[in-house]
Design a protein around this motif. Structure first.
Motif, mmCIF file in Angstrom:
data_model
loop_
_atom_site.group_PDB
_atom_site.id
_atom_site.type_symbol
_atom_site.label_atom_id
_atom_site.label_comp_id
_atom_site.label_asym_id
_atom_site.label_seq_id
_atom_site.Cartn_x
_atom_site.Cartn_y
_atom_site.Cartn_z
ATOM 1 N N PRO A 58 10.439 -6.600 -27.341
ATOM 2 C CA PRO A 58 9.300 -7.415 -27.787
ATOM 3 C C PRO A 58 9.469 -7.821 -29.246
ATOM 4 C CG PRO A 58 8.557 -5.469 -26.594
ATOM 5 C CD PRO A 58 10.029 -5.289 -26.826
ATOM 6 N N GLU A 59 8.787 -8.908 -29.655
ATOM 7 C CA GLU A 59 8.972 -9.436 -31.007
ATOM 8 C C GLU A 59 8.524 -8.463 -32.091
ATOM 9 O OE1 GLU A 59 4.982 -12.174 -31.526
ATOM 10 O OE2 GLU A 59 6.815 -13.111 -30.785
ATOM 11 N N ARG A 60 7.630 -7.549 -31.768
ATOM 12 C CA ARG A 60 7.308 -6.430 -32.661
ATOM 13 C C ARG A 60 7.579 -5.138 -31.904
ATOM 14 N NH1 ARG A 60 1.937 -7.327 -36.423
ATOM 15 N NH2 ARG A 60 2.331 -9.496 -37.032
ATOM 16 N N THR A 61 8.512 -4.353 -32.411
ATOM 17 C CA THR A 61 8.895 -3.119 -31.737
ATOM 18 C C THR A 61 8.976 -1.982 -32.756
ATOM 19 O OG1 THR A 61 10.180 -4.276 -30.027
ATOM 20 C CG2 THR A 61 10.719 -1.970 -30.423
ATOM 21 N N VAL A 62 8.433 -0.844 -32.393
ATOM 22 C CA VAL A 62 8.534 0.350 -33.231
ATOM 23 C C VAL A 62 9.571 1.282 -32.614
ATOM 24 C CG1 VAL A 62 7.349 2.377 -34.157
ATOM 25 C CG2 VAL A 62 6.160 0.175 -34.044
ATOM 26 N N ILE A 63 10.559 1.677 -33.408
ATOM 27 C CA ILE A 63 11.593 2.591 -32.950
ATOM 28 C C ILE A 63 11.559 3.865 -33.787
ATOM 29 C CG2 ILE A 63 13.080 0.728 -32.141
ATOM 30 C CD1 ILE A 63 14.771 1.074 -34.679
ATOM 31 N N ASP A 64 12.036 4.946 -33.207
ATOM 32 C CA ASP A 64 12.191 6.207 -33.942
ATOM 33 C C ASP A 64 13.589 6.181 -34.560
ATOM 34 O OD1 ASP A 64 12.537 8.760 -34.890
ATOM 35 O OD2 ASP A 64 11.761 9.762 -33.118
ATOM 36 N N LEU A 65 13.649 5.916 -35.853
ATOM 37 C CA LEU A 65 14.930 5.770 -36.545
ATOM 38 C C LEU A 65 15.224 7.043 -37.328
ATOM 39 C CD1 LEU A 65 17.203 3.721 -36.899
ATOM 40 C CD2 LEU A 65 15.982 2.791 -38.862
ATOM 41 N N TYR A 66 15.886 7.975 -36.658
ATOM 42 C CA TYR A 66 16.236 9.267 -37.246
ATOM 43 C C TYR A 66 15.003 9.970 -37.821
ATOM 44 C CZ TYR A 66 20.743 7.042 -36.700
ATOM 45 O OH TYR A 66 21.828 6.378 -36.162
ATOM 46 N N THR A 125 9.796 3.161 -37.303
ATOM 47 C CA THR A 125 10.181 1.949 -38.026
ATOM 48 C C THR A 125 9.824 0.717 -37.202
ATOM 49 O OG1 THR A 125 12.024 3.124 -39.087
ATOM 50 C CG2 THR A 125 12.105 0.707 -39.095
ATOM 51 N N LEU A 126 9.110 -0.204 -37.834
ATOM 52 C CA LEU A 126 8.771 -1.466 -37.198
ATOM 53 C C LEU A 126 9.900 -2.455 -37.433
ATOM 54 C CD1 LEU A 126 6.748 -3.442 -35.825
ATOM 55 C CD2 LEU A 126 5.784 -3.855 -38.109
ATOM 56 N N ILE A 127 10.394 -3.075 -36.357
ATOM 57 C CA ILE A 127 11.438 -4.085 -36.492
ATOM 58 C C ILE A 127 10.934 -5.397 -35.895
ATOM 59 C CG2 ILE A 127 13.355 -2.455 -36.537
ATOM 60 C CD1 ILE A 127 13.846 -3.037 -33.574
ATOM 61 N N MET A 128 11.316 -6.502 -36.521
ATOM 62 C CA MET A 128 10.932 -7.837 -36.059
ATOM 63 C C MET A 128 11.847 -8.862 -36.707
ATOM 64 S SD MET A 128 7.520 -8.728 -38.340
ATOM 65 C CE MET A 128 6.542 -7.406 -37.662
ATOM 66 N N HIS A 129 11.771 -10.108 -36.225
ATOM 67 C CA HIS A 129 12.542 -11.159 -36.891
ATOM 68 C C HIS A 129 11.945 -11.445 -38.261
ATOM 69 C CE1 HIS A 129 15.044 -14.547 -37.671
ATOM 70 N NE2 HIS A 129 14.024 -15.385 -37.725
ATOM 71 N N GLY A 130 10.633 -11.616 -38.329
ATOM 72 C CA GLY A 130 9.969 -11.778 -39.623
ATOM 73 C C GLY A 130 9.304 -13.109 -39.851
ATOM 74 N N ASP A 131 9.552 -14.111 -38.984
ATOM 75 C CA ASP A 131 8.968 -15.429 -39.222
ATOM 76 C C ASP A 131 7.448 -15.425 -39.147
ATOM 77 O OD1 ASP A 131 9.414 -14.869 -36.482
ATOM 78 O OD2 ASP A 131 9.246 -16.981 -35.958
ATOM 79 N N GLU A 132 6.882 -14.549 -38.350
ATOM 80 C CA GLU A 132 5.426 -14.495 -38.227
ATOM 81 C C GLU A 132 4.749 -13.979 -39.499
ATOM 82 O OE1 GLU A 132 4.531 -10.871 -35.450
ATOM 83 O OE2 GLU A 132 6.650 -11.433 -35.302
ATOM 84 N N LEU A 133 5.521 -13.395 -40.402
ATOM 85 C CA LEU A 133 4.972 -12.886 -41.658
ATOM 86 C C LEU A 133 4.837 -13.978 -42.715
ATOM 87 C CD1 LEU A 133 7.076 -9.600 -41.932
ATOM 88 C CD2 LEU A 133 4.741 -9.823 -41.057
#
Length: 249
Positions: free
Chosen positions: A99-107, A111-119
């Protein structure tokens, strides 16, 4: 040391073989050492549909597929240039679409990851287009056109985007700080990774979570127009790296 790679804004195209070559070299030599690879949008300069199968798109898909066959996962989030990528290309390339906004467990760090254009909400005209382009009807309509027509539409869209970009102030094309904080609060995270703005940096910010101010980070990926910009994240270290292009005759 376990680590994960993030890339975005490669803007691959058939007329920039140096970028494609840099990517392939990265996928062969570097990426297999990581736990996973995340591609946060704008992999291509333009994507007009999964049915646009040609030597260039096949070469890119094969390079990713070869890497995925090492057993390391590739995750993909759509950007503003390649939001028409669907399951057919993802399967060919060995991607998992997110999905365009996804939260992952990064170690251990959500962490929220996205492309960023919506910001980038200060770019009002682009946000109007984004709302249409990410809706249900516009992508379906575009994919009904023959390939030649979609290429024509994409070319006109790039020309219009370049013209608009040259006339916009830099601040308008960057993220809106309030939108960054809002997105992080909604996701309940203290780390955000995104691309789109082509301004690689690690920003220390603060967000209010559970009624108190928390130290947070916004990490911006770089583009690949002049070098390969790569983010390397481990449990204890975050580093923005670069891969140099080879000169092609």
């Amino acid at each position: 040391m376990a680590f994960t790679y993030f890339i975005a804004d490669l803007h691959l195209s058939a007329d920039r073989p140096d970028i494609t070559q840099c990517l392939v070299k990265f996928l062969v030599n570097d990426a297999p050492q990581a736990d996973a690879l995340y591609v946060l949008g704008d992999l291509f300069e333009a994507w007009i549909g999964d049915d646009d199968i040609n030597p260039f798109t096949t070469h890119v898909a094969d390079a990713f597929k070869q890497f995925s066959e090492t057993g390391k996962p590739i995750y993909f989030i759509h950007g503003n240039r390649d939001f028409l990528i669907r399951e057919a290309f993802a399967k060919r390339a060995g991607f998992t679409l997110l999905p365009e906004r996804t939260v992952i467990d990064l170690y251990g760090t959500p962490t929220l990851i996205m492309h960023g254009d919506e910001l980038c909400t200060r770019d009002v005209e682009y946000q109007k287009f984004r709302k249409k382009a990410r809706g249900w009807w516009w992508p379906r309509l575009m994919l009904l056109f023959p390939l030649w027509k979609r290429r024509e539409i994409a070319q006109k869209g790039r020309e219009k985007s370049q013209s608009n970009t040259s006339n916009l102030q830099q601040a308008i094309m960057d993220v809106t700080p309030e939108e960054v904080v809002k997105a992080m609060q909604e996701a309940n995270v203290t780390r955000l990774i995104h691309g789109h703005t082509h301004r690689p940096a690690i920003h220390d910010i603060s967000v209010h979570l559970a009624g108190k101010s928390e130290k947070a980070q916004r990490i911006v990926l770089g583009d690949w127009y002049t070098q390969g910009s790569v983010l390397k994240v481990s449990a204890s270290h975050i580093e923005l790296e670069s891969r140099q292009f080879q000169h092609l005759e």
